[in-house]
Design a protein around this motif. Sequence first.
Motif, PDB file in Angstrom:
ATOM      1  N   CYS A  61      -1.389 -13.077   3.294  1.00  0.00           N
ATOM      2  CA  CYS A  61      -0.795 -12.056   2.420  1.00  0.00           C
ATOM      3  C   CYS A  61      -1.272 -10.668   2.837  1.00  0.00           C
ATOM      4  O   CYS A  61      -2.489 -10.427   2.962  1.00  0.00           O
ATOM      5  CB  CYS A  61      -1.166 -12.325   0.962  1.00  0.00           C
ATOM      6  SG  CYS A  61      -0.632 -13.950   0.361  1.00  0.00           S
ATOM      7  N   GLU A  62      -0.306  -9.766   3.038  1.00  0.00           N
ATOM      8  CA  GLU A  62      -0.593  -8.391   3.443  1.00  0.00           C
ATOM      9  C   GLU A  62      -0.292  -7.431   2.296  1.00  0.00           C
ATOM     10  O   GLU A  62       0.717  -7.590   1.607  1.00  0.00           O
ATOM     11  CB  GLU A  62       0.255  -8.001   4.654  1.00  0.00           C
ATOM     12  CG  GLU A  62       0.013  -8.825   5.896  1.00  0.00           C
ATOM     13  CD  GLU A  62      -1.306  -8.473   6.578  1.00  0.00           C
ATOM     14  OE1 GLU A  62      -1.910  -7.439   6.214  1.00  0.00           O
ATOM     15  OE2 GLU A  62      -1.728  -9.246   7.454  1.00  0.00           O
ATOM     16  N   PRO A  63      -1.153  -6.426   2.060  1.00  0.00           N
ATOM     17  CA  PRO A  63      -0.890  -5.459   0.982  1.00  0.00           C
ATOM     18  C   PRO A  63       0.415  -4.706   1.219  1.00  0.00           C
ATOM     19  O   PRO A  63       0.711  -4.304   2.347  1.00  0.00           O
ATOM     20  CB  PRO A  63      -2.093  -4.511   1.057  1.00  0.00           C
ATOM     21  CG  PRO A  63      -3.143  -5.263   1.808  1.00  0.00           C
ATOM     22  CD  PRO A  63      -2.417  -6.161   2.758  1.00  0.00           C
ATOM     23  N   GLU A  64       1.196  -4.532   0.172  1.00  0.00           N
ATOM     24  CA  GLU A  64       2.465  -3.819   0.279  1.00  0.00           C
ATOM     25  C   GLU A  64       2.316  -2.325   0.078  1.00  0.00           C
ATOM     26  O   GLU A  64       3.139  -1.540   0.532  1.00  0.00           O
ATOM     27  CB  GLU A  64       3.467  -4.365  -0.749  1.00  0.00           C
ATOM     28  CG  GLU A  64       4.110  -5.665  -0.363  1.00  0.00           C
ATOM     29  CD  GLU A  64       5.298  -5.991  -1.251  1.00  0.00           C
ATOM     30  OE1 GLU A  64       5.619  -5.183  -2.160  1.00  0.00           O
ATOM     31  OE2 GLU A  64       5.921  -7.053  -1.054  1.00  0.00           O
ATOM     32  N   GLN A  65       1.292  -1.898  -0.645  1.00  0.00           N
ATOM     33  CA  GLN A  65       1.135  -0.482  -0.933  1.00  0.00           C
ATOM     34  C   GLN A  65      -0.345  -0.153  -1.059  1.00  0.00           C
ATOM     35  O   GLN A  65      -1.165  -1.001  -1.371  1.00  0.00           O
ATOM     36  CB  GLN A  65       1.855  -0.113  -2.241  1.00  0.00           C
ATOM     37  CG  GLN A  65       1.346  -0.883  -3.453  1.00  0.00           C
ATOM     38  CD  GLN A  65       2.177  -0.626  -4.695  1.00  0.00           C
ATOM     39  OE1 GLN A  65       3.354  -0.329  -4.611  1.00  0.00           O
ATOM     40  NE2 GLN A  65       1.547  -0.753  -5.855  1.00  0.00           N
ATOM     41  N   ASP A  66      -0.657   1.098  -0.772  1.00  0.00           N
ATOM     42  CA  ASP A  66      -2.034   1.569  -0.903  1.00  0.00           C
ATOM     43  C   ASP A  66      -2.329   1.930  -2.350  1.00  0.00           C
ATOM     44  O   ASP A  66      -1.468   2.464  -3.066  1.00  0.00           O
ATOM     45  CB  ASP A  66      -2.267   2.795  -0.012  1.00  0.00           C
ATOM     46  CG  ASP A  66      -2.132   2.463   1.466  1.00  0.00           C
ATOM     47  OD1 ASP A  66      -2.473   1.311   1.823  1.00  0.00           O
ATOM     48  OD2 ASP A  66      -1.690   3.334   2.246  1.00  0.00           O
ATOM     49  N   ILE A  67      -3.548   1.648  -2.785  1.00  0.00           N
ATOM     50  CA  ILE A  67      -4.003   2.008  -4.128  1.00  0.00           C
ATOM     51  C   ILE A  67      -5.152   2.993  -3.979  1.00  0.00           C
ATOM     52  O   ILE A  67      -6.151   2.693  -3.320  1.00  0.00           O
ATOM     53  CB  ILE A  67      -4.459   0.773  -4.917  1.00  0.00           C
ATOM     54  CG1 ILE A  67      -3.310  -0.238  -5.017  1.00  0.00           C
ATOM     55  CG2 ILE A  67      -4.941   1.171  -6.300  1.00  0.00           C
ATOM     56  CD1 ILE A  67      -3.696  -1.527  -5.688  1.00  0.00           C
ATOM     57  N   GLU A  68      -5.009   4.161  -4.568  1.00  0.00           N
ATOM     58  CA  GLU A  68      -6.021   5.210  -4.425  1.00  0.00           C
ATOM     59  C   GLU A  68      -7.382   4.733  -4.923  1.00  0.00           C
ATOM     60  O   GLU A  68      -7.515   4.211  -6.028  1.00  0.00           O
ATOM     61  CB  GLU A  68      -5.591   6.452  -5.208  1.00  0.00           C
ATOM     62  CG  GLU A  68      -6.527   7.636  -5.014  1.00  0.00           C
ATOM     63  CD  GLU A  68      -6.044   8.882  -5.744  1.00  0.00           C
ATOM     64  OE1 GLU A  68      -6.791   9.874  -5.771  1.00  0.00           O
ATOM     65  OE2 GLU A  68      -4.925   8.838  -6.295  1.00  0.00           O
ATOM     66  N   GLY A  69      -8.375   4.871  -4.068  1.00  0.00           N
ATOM     67  CA  GLY A  69      -9.727   4.497  -4.443  1.00  0.00           C
ATOM     68  C   GLY A  69     -10.050   3.029  -4.301  1.00  0.00           C
ATOM     69  O   GLY A  69     -11.161   2.598  -4.626  1.00  0.00           O
ATOM     70  N   VAL A  70      -9.092   2.231  -3.822  1.00  0.00           N
ATOM     71  CA  VAL A  70      -9.296   0.779  -3.689  1.00  0.00           C
ATOM     72  C   VAL A  70      -9.077   0.383  -2.240  1.00  0.00           C
ATOM     73  O   VAL A  70      -8.045   0.711  -1.636  1.00  0.00           O
ATOM     74  CB  VAL A  70      -8.334  -0.009  -4.601  1.00  0.00           C
ATOM     75  CG1 VAL A  70      -8.537  -1.512  -4.396  1.00  0.00           C
ATOM     76  CG2 VAL A  70      -8.563   0.371  -6.051  1.00  0.00           C
ATOM     77  N   VAL A  71     -10.049  -0.336  -1.679  1.00  0.00           N
ATOM     78  CA  VAL A  71      -9.932  -0.846  -0.314  1.00  0.00           C
ATOM     79  C   VAL A  71      -9.311  -2.232  -0.370  1.00  0.00           C
ATOM     80  O   VAL A  71      -9.795  -3.117  -1.076  1.00  0.00           O
ATOM     81  CB  VAL A  71     -11.314  -0.917   0.369  1.00  0.00           C
ATOM     82  CG1 VAL A  71     -11.165  -1.482   1.779  1.00  0.00           C
ATOM     83  CG2 VAL A  71     -11.954   0.466   0.416  1.00  0.00           C
ATOM     84  N   GLN A  72      -8.218  -2.425   0.356  1.00  0.00           N
ATOM     85  CA  GLN A  72      -7.539  -3.718   0.388  1.00  0.00           C
ATOM     86  C   GLN A  72      -7.572  -4.292   1.791  1.00  0.00           C
ATOM     87  O   GLN A  72      -7.731  -3.572   2.775  1.00  0.00           O
ATOM     88  CB  GLN A  72      -6.077  -3.573  -0.071  1.00  0.00           C
ATOM     89  CG  GLN A  72      -5.919  -3.119  -1.508  1.00  0.00           C
ATOM     90  CD  GLN A  72      -4.464  -2.898  -1.867  1.00  0.00           C
ATOM     91  OE1 GLN A  72      -3.857  -1.927  -1.446  1.00  0.00           O
ATOM     92  NE2 GLN A  72      -3.905  -3.830  -2.625  1.00  0.00           N
TER      93      GLN A  72
END
Length: 339
Positions: A61-72
């Motif tokens: 599973c690959e992240p679809e979007q960046d979340i500010e302040g969160v490393v994925q």
Amino acid sequence: MDKLADKWAGRIYGTNTGNVFLEITQKDASIEGRLRIMDSVFGVSLYSCVGTVADIIEMTCEPEQDIEGVVQGTVTVQGRLDEEGRLHGSWESAIGTGGTFEMYPHNIEKVDKTKNPEQIHNKTVPIGSVRLFKSDLLQLVNYISKDFTAGRVIVTYHFRGVELTKYADDFFSQLDDIEHLQYIKLVIQEPEAYGINRVVVIELGVHGFSEIRVSGINESWVLGKAESIFQFLKPKQNALVTTYRKHGLNINSILFAVLLISLPEISDWKSRGIFVICAFTLLGILMHIHAKYIPNTSIYLTESKPSFVKRIWPSLLSWFIAASSSLAAAYVFYLLKGG
């Protein structure tokens, strides 16, 4: 090769915890889909997933979007289907986080219905006289939630002449005006397999019988869950009041029986008849007082740690009533005997 349902719901555990929802499509041994995670700390994240179905179900599973302040990072998932149709296994991310998960098919109508359960198992366990305080109720809600991955406890209670139903979280957050309850019902359920829910119901009332009811397709789980809840509540029962309500006449019956055995000491039949009538009248009054003034269930929500007096008062009152009725019968016997 298993044909997977296209909607799954459940929870993840480990370095991250929260609810998950997975939508997948399957073509032969290949699957792809979208994973939504509601992390208890970091909030919602979306992942695109691809994988294969065999003895072990694997997905990347690959992240679809960046979340500010969160490393994925990329998440790899491995799991198996159990006999009840649930998917469980482990997950690990490229940034070092990991843990376990459990999910169940959410679109039950699309589950393979050619596999039918042999039967639905039900277990009912009566509960004696129970005194619960806020901390006890919180522990009970958390306890019955075990084994449920997505079900939420629903609380039904009577307050100011109205029956209200709320989720447990909302119930405990709105206790400002509630000090004492005489009826409460806790219900939790979730889909198990074959389109059937497994259910736990705990119903506690001031009058009548209180009981635990558990239903499901797995007999060992039903019996074990019912017994474990009963053992959890057992220390919170009032043994004396429970025995009195269960058998009707406990220690008082013995005392009255001893007095009746002494009837030959009363000289005439008229006095004996009066004594028997007085004895059973006292016994009826005793049972009425127990039913009216010693409730089968009481729930106090004003304090988490109850005082010793609040815990013990039903037993003290029951013993006082028993002793008073026995003394009254003894005094009647003394008068009729000619003392």
